[in-house]
Design a protein around this motif. Sequence first.
Motif, mmCIF file in Angstrom:
data_model
loop_
_atom_site.group_PDB
_atom_site.id
_atom_site.type_symbol
_atom_site.label_atom_id
_atom_site.label_comp_id
_atom_site.label_asym_id
_atom_site.label_seq_id
_atom_site.Cartn_x
_atom_site.Cartn_y
_atom_site.Cartn_z
ATOM 1 N N GLY A 74 35.716 41.682 43.882
ATOM 2 C CA GLY A 74 35.497 42.256 42.557
ATOM 3 C C GLY A 74 36.001 41.431 41.395
ATOM 4 O O GLY A 74 35.987 41.888 40.256
ATOM 5 N N ARG A 75 36.457 40.239 41.652
ATOM 6 C CA ARG A 75 36.969 39.420 40.555
ATOM 7 C C ARG A 75 35.869 39.064 39.558
ATOM 8 O O ARG A 75 36.139 38.981 38.363
ATOM 9 C CB ARG A 75 37.619 38.155 41.099
ATOM 10 N N CYS A 76 34.661 38.834 40.042
ATOM 11 C CA CYS A 76 33.565 38.441 39.141
ATOM 12 C C CYS A 76 33.287 39.530 38.114
ATOM 13 O O CYS A 76 33.248 39.256 36.907
ATOM 14 C CB CYS A 76 32.306 38.094 39.927
ATOM 15 N N TYR A 77 33.125 40.754 38.550
ATOM 16 C CA TYR A 77 32.794 41.809 37.586
ATOM 17 C C TYR A 77 34.002 42.296 36.801
ATOM 18 O O TYR A 77 33.856 42.913 35.758
ATOM 19 C CB TYR A 77 31.999 42.961 38.200
ATOM 20 N N GLY B 61 29.982 41.402 31.635
ATOM 21 C CA GLY B 61 28.674 41.233 31.018
ATOM 22 C C GLY B 61 27.702 40.461 31.887
ATOM 23 O O GLY B 61 26.495 40.480 31.654
ATOM 24 N N LEU B 62 28.220 39.801 32.912
ATOM 25 C CA LEU B 62 27.392 38.974 33.787
ATOM 26 C C LEU B 62 27.254 39.526 35.195
ATOM 27 O O LEU B 62 26.272 39.242 35.879
ATOM 28 C CB LEU B 62 27.982 37.561 33.878
ATOM 29 N N PHE B 63 28.265 40.287 35.631
ATOM 30 C CA PHE B 63 28.290 40.773 37.005
ATOM 31 C C PHE B 63 28.578 42.270 37.048
ATOM 32 O O PHE B 63 29.252 42.799 36.188
ATOM 33 C CB PHE B 63 29.377 40.050 37.815
ATOM 34 N N CYS C 171 36.509 33.104 42.327
ATOM 35 C CA CYS C 171 35.914 33.723 43.520
ATOM 36 C C CYS C 171 36.552 33.120 44.768
ATOM 37 O O CYS C 171 36.395 31.923 45.032
ATOM 38 C CB CYS C 171 34.403 33.499 43.551
ATOM 39 N N PRO C 172 37.294 33.914 45.562
ATOM 40 C CA PRO C 172 37.989 33.372 46.728
ATOM 41 C C PRO C 172 37.049 32.833 47.805
ATOM 42 O O PRO C 172 37.415 31.958 48.572
ATOM 43 C CB PRO C 172 38.801 34.542 47.275
ATOM 44 N N GLU C 173 35.836 33.337 47.868
ATOM 45 C CA GLU C 173 34.880 32.895 48.885
ATOM 46 C C GLU C 173 33.921 31.828 48.369
ATOM 47 O O GLU C 173 33.026 31.411 49.083
ATOM 48 C CB GLU C 173 34.070 34.089 49.399
ATOM 49 N N LEU C 174 34.083 31.422 47.104
ATOM 50 C CA LEU C 174 33.185 30.442 46.480
ATOM 51 C C LEU C 174 31.721 30.893 46.606
ATOM 52 O O LEU C 174 30.820 30.097 46.863
ATOM 53 C CB LEU C 174 33.375 29.056 47.108
#
Length: 66
Positions: free
Chosen positions: A14-17, A22-24, A55-58
């Motif tokens: 959930g780091r992206c959102y 606004g993007l995720f 993102c930990p998983e790239l």
Amino acid sequence: MKVHIDPGRCQGHGRCYTLAPGLFGEDEEGYGQVVGDGVVPPGEEQAARLAVANCPELAIELQEEA
């Protein structure tokens, strides 16, 4: 510039959102998903890069358009 999430790599941290709402967004299971067509609007470039870097998983790709 466009963003893309590889669903096979995303683990739903959930780091992206959290960093770039606004993007995720998140799907019904909490995995990240790109909002709209993935085009990064003007002024959101820094947020996109921050999400990619955290993102930990790239799982997030950023494509620079020529």
